[in-house]
Scaffold this active site. Structure first.
Site, PDB file in Angstrom:
ATOM      1  N   ASP A  23       0.839  -1.208   0.000  1.00 51.48           N
ATOM      2  CA  ASP A  23       0.000   0.000   0.000  1.00 51.48           C
ATOM      3  C   ASP A  23       0.868   1.251   0.000  1.00 51.48           C
ATOM      4  O   ASP A  23       1.996   1.235   0.498  1.00 51.48           O
ATOM      5  CB  ASP A  23      -0.920  -0.029   1.232  1.00 51.48           C
ATOM      6  CG  ASP A  23      -2.103   0.923   1.082  1.00 51.48           C
ATOM      7  OD1 ASP A  23      -2.346   1.423  -0.037  1.00 51.48           O
ATOM      8  OD2 ASP A  23      -2.782   1.165   2.095  1.00 51.48           O
ATOM      9  N   TRP A  28       2.996   7.919  -2.499  1.00 55.35           N
ATOM     10  CA  TRP A  28       4.397   8.030  -2.948  1.00 55.35           C
ATOM     11  C   TRP A  28       4.473   8.947  -4.166  1.00 55.35           C
ATOM     12  O   TRP A  28       5.338   9.827  -4.246  1.00 55.35           O
ATOM     13  CB  TRP A  28       4.931   6.642  -3.280  1.00 55.35           C
ATOM     14  CG  TRP A  28       6.365   6.577  -3.708  1.00 55.35           C
ATOM     15  CD1 TRP A  28       7.447   6.401  -2.902  1.00 55.35           C
ATOM     16  CD2 TRP A  28       6.877   6.660  -5.056  1.00 55.35           C
ATOM     17  NE1 TRP A  28       8.602   6.370  -3.655  1.00 55.35           N
ATOM     18  CE2 TRP A  28       8.277   6.527  -4.983  1.00 55.35           C
ATOM     19  CE3 TRP A  28       6.277   6.830  -6.313  1.00 55.35           C
ATOM     20  CZ2 TRP A  28       9.100   6.557  -6.108  1.00 55.35           C
ATOM     21  CZ3 TRP A  28       7.087   6.863  -7.435  1.00 55.35           C
ATOM     22  CH2 TRP A  28       8.488   6.733  -7.327  1.00 55.35           C
ATOM     23  N   HIS A  40       2.265   3.288  -9.074  1.00 55.86           N
ATOM     24  CA  HIS A  40       1.980   1.877  -9.368  1.00 55.86           C
ATOM     25  C   HIS A  40       3.119   1.249 -10.181  1.00 55.86           C
ATOM     26  O   HIS A  40       3.470   0.095  -9.971  1.00 55.86           O
ATOM     27  CB  HIS A  40       0.659   1.743 -10.128  1.00 55.86           C
ATOM     28  CG  HIS A  40      -0.536   2.189  -9.327  1.00 55.86           C
ATOM     29  ND1 HIS A  40      -0.699   1.856  -7.997  1.00 55.86           N
ATOM     30  CD2 HIS A  40      -1.616   2.957  -9.660  1.00 55.86           C
ATOM     31  CE1 HIS A  40      -1.835   2.397  -7.550  1.00 55.86           C
ATOM     32  NE2 HIS A  40      -2.401   3.074  -8.539  1.00 55.86           N
ATOM     33  N   LEU A 134      10.800 -20.002  -5.232  1.00 51.13           N
ATOM     34  CA  LEU A 134       9.762 -19.306  -4.462  1.00 51.13           C
ATOM     35  C   LEU A 134       8.360 -19.685  -4.950  1.00 51.13           C
ATOM     36  O   LEU A 134       8.103 -19.740  -6.145  1.00 51.13           O
ATOM     37  CB  LEU A 134       9.954 -17.785  -4.624  1.00 51.13           C
ATOM     38  CG  LEU A 134       8.980 -16.904  -3.839  1.00 51.13           C
ATOM     39  CD1 LEU A 134       9.331 -16.901  -2.352  1.00 51.13           C
ATOM     40  CD2 LEU A 134       8.982 -15.478  -4.378  1.00 51.13           C
TER      41      LEU A 134
END
Ligand code: IPE
Ligand code: IPE
Ligand code: MG
Length: 243
Positions: A23, A28, A40, A134
């Site tokens: 978030d 920003w 984004h 991962l």
């Protein structure tokens, strides 16, 4: 001399599964007098980097919140820009997943997305399915309440079809109907940007998760910040109802 990886993972327990609410992209950008979308774009770069960092720090499962069922309420041009970014992210990830060996799985109701985006999601899941690095879950059009309702509906359909009996339902069986079926519950949930809420992210799965909140905005998040969250996790005493 210890190598860096040992140094970073040796002393304290590392969470096996980390969930992140990314978030603060808009704030920003605003701070820099940039359009929200610039936040984004930077945020998606950070998400890419954090996958690598998480794996190098010894995390096995990473689940990130990219777009919620509530995010459709944003202005159309922002939703369009986010979808465009997700498209690019999925396409790029097809290459990246074979390089870094990560397995990608999208959670959420993807049926509401555009056909071409659904296609690239399926392709990415397919090409990365047998990767052993991962285990990376991306939540798109994800809402925890929606996930629970879809699971309940799927179970009810199995009952109606004679495949299941209502009295068979247990927590474990119910969980097998979730988007995250087979994935261990998160050990640590991180939310950036200072908001102290979970915004419909994994309500069932987070029931016993440790929460770490930071004021850092997502586009400023990095390996050092991730390490801080892991250190915090390492200092917690997880009792699970015991003493
Ligand atoms: C998070 O950043 C990204 C998404 C929800 C897609 P925001 O866009 O919510 O950023 P803020 O909260 O407005 O700063
Ligand atoms: C949560 O962030 C959703 C994602 C990060 C994708 P929001 O910015 O949408 O959450 P609220 O509106 O502040 O609760
Ligand atoms: Mg926000």
């Amino acid at each position: 001399m210890k190598d860096k990886k040992t140094e970073e993972t040796s002393n304290k327990p590392v969470p096996r599964h980390v969930a992140i609410i990314m978030d603060g992209n808009g704030r920003w950008a605003k701070k820099r007098l940039l359009p929200r979308n610039a936040g984004h774009v930077q945020g998606s770069r950070v998400a890419e980097q954090i996958c690598e960092d998480a794996f190098n720090l010894g995390i096995e499962y990473l689940t990130i919140y990219a777009f919620s069922t509530e995010n459709w309420a944003r202005p159309k041009d922002e939703v369009d820009a986010l979808m465009k970014l997700l498209r690019k992210y999925m396409k790029d990830s097809i290459q990246r997943s074979s390089k870094n060996n990560m397995r990608v799985h999208v959670i959420g109701d993807i049926s509401a997305l555009d056909e071409d985006l659904i296609e690239s999601i399926k392709k990415l899941e397919e090409v990365s399915a047998s990767n052993t690095g991962l285990k990376f879950q991306v939540a798109i059009n994800y809402g925890g309440r929606d996930e629970i309702v879809r699971a309940a509906r799927a179970f009810a359909e199995d009952v109606a079809a004679g495949k299941r009996k209502p009295e068979e339902l247990s927590e474990a069986l119910f969980y097998s109907y979730f988007d995250t079926a087979g994935i261990p519950y998160p050990d640590l949930m991180i939310r950036t940007s200072g908001e102290l809420r979970t915004s419909n992210f994994l309500p069932w799965q987070l029931a016993y998760t440790e929460f770490y909140f930071t004021d850092v905005l997502w586009p400023d998040f990095n390996k050092k910040e991730l390490q801080k969250a892991i250190d915090y996790y390492g200092s917690r005493d997880r009792r699970f109802g015991g003493v």
